[in-house]
Motif scaffolding. Structure first.
Motif: not given
Length: 352
Positions: A47-49, A85-90, A106-108
């Motif tokens: 999940q790119n998390a 961090h480049p991950a799109q899910t935190l 990191n609203n996006e």
């Protein structure tokens, strides 16, 4: 107090916080835990998390965060790490205001938490309707709020601070002659006021963990361990802070264990911090500051029951189902980001 400054506690009736019982923790068999951690690692990768965990969460979560390229930190650094961090899910292992802060900065990105019911007594002590009304009645004050607050309260403030930067921010404002409306932790506010001489109105909130440390019992423990250094988080009552060798944020207390020559340390903050302290200073002896004694409401309160809601099982479920997502409306996030960014910019000037 300096410069004749007054310490004034807000005349506000704050809501009672219903504190959950500490969850019963059943240790997973070694093989089952290992399999669960591998499953989580796979889900994070798919999940790119990235996992960020607070120092007060369970040691297994802290270890997993670092094993997977995430971080273990205080609330501000957790959010800042997510920004860089480049991950799109935190995935935020902590309490709700930490997830909200990560989302504000990191609203996006998608922000998940293992349990959305994991709140904070300071956050609950400071509902936006009561706080906004109080601010409106004192328009001549600069509103400074602790990070342990909701997005709505942050948006109503001029500054957001962490325990690590509260002193220089308030000193800066006091030197400009500004009067401060501070919320929500009265103990941290009183500590800062005493050191800066600022004129401050203190919101009457407190942390259910730090409130329970007992000064008399601490004196007795110090007598039994006279060579121990006493480390205290400033959310603790004043008579506990007064006995400290080091008063500071979670990061500062961890640094103290690593750098001070003492062999023993008495630590007055959430016991979850011991995981990182033992990792960095395995030769040191760590003793929890006492919560039992006269006036105590429990035998050992030095664990946040909301932090304890974070588990490996819930983390896996969150990643598998997508439940536990934090949402902050874009306009609210934009307003709350202003006082947070003000603090971040100020922190950069301090480093220079």
């Amino acid at each position: 107090m300096k410069n004749g400054a007054r310490e004034t506690l807000a005349d506000v009736r704050i809501p009672l916080v219903k504190v959950p019982a500490h969850p019963v923790r059943l240790e997973l068999p070694t093989q089952e835990k290992a399999a669960l951690k591998e499953r989580i690692k796979l889900l994070l990768n798919e999940q790119n998390a990235v996992l960020v965990a607070h120092y007060y969460t369970d040691g297994d979560l802290q270890d997993l965060a670092e094993e997977t390229g995430g971080c273990v930190a205080d609330s501000l650094e957790m959010a800042r790490f997510g920004t860089e961090h480049p991950a799109q899910t935190l995935v935020v292992a902590g309490v709700r205001f930490m997830g909200e802060t990560s989302k504000i900065l990191n609203n996006e990105k998608r922000v998940l938490m293992p349990d959305l019911e994991a709140t904070c007594s300071l956050d609950e002590n400071c509902p936006i309707d009561l706080f906004a009304d109080f601010c409106d009645r004192h328009p001549e004050h600069t509103v400074v709020v602790y990070a342990n607050t909701s997005a709505e309260v942050k948006a109503r403030s001029h500054w957001v601070v962490t325990s690590g930067i509260a002193l220089p921010v308030i000193r800066h404002l006091a030197e400009k002659g500004e009067k401060i409306l501070w919320g929500p932790d009265r103990h941290l506010g009183r500590y800062v006021q005493r050191l800066t001489g600022a004129e401050m109105l203190l919101w009457p909130g407190s942390c259910v963990v730090h409130e329970e440390f007992k000064a008399d019992a601490l004196r007795q423990l110090r007598a039994l361990h006279p060579q121990a250094a006493v480390l205290v988080h400033p959310e603790s009552p004043q008579d506990v802070v007064d006995q400290a060798d080091v008063v500071g944020s979670t990061t500062a207390l961890i640094q103290a264990v690593c750098t001070l020559p003492n062999k023993e340390f008495i630590v007055a903050t959430d016991a979850g911090i011991f995981n990182k302290m033992r990792q960095l200073a395995p030769d040191k002896i760590l003793l929890g500051a006492p919560t039992a004694g006269e006036g105590a409401s429990c035998e050992s309160c030095a664990r946040c029951p909301w932090m304890e809601m974070n588990t490996l099982q819930k983390l896996a479920q969150t990643l598998e189902t997508g439940a536990g997502e934090i949402h902050v409306a874009a306009d609210l996030a934009a307003r709350a980001r202003v006082p947070i960014q003000r603090m971040l910019d100020f922190a950069k000037t301090l480093k220079k």
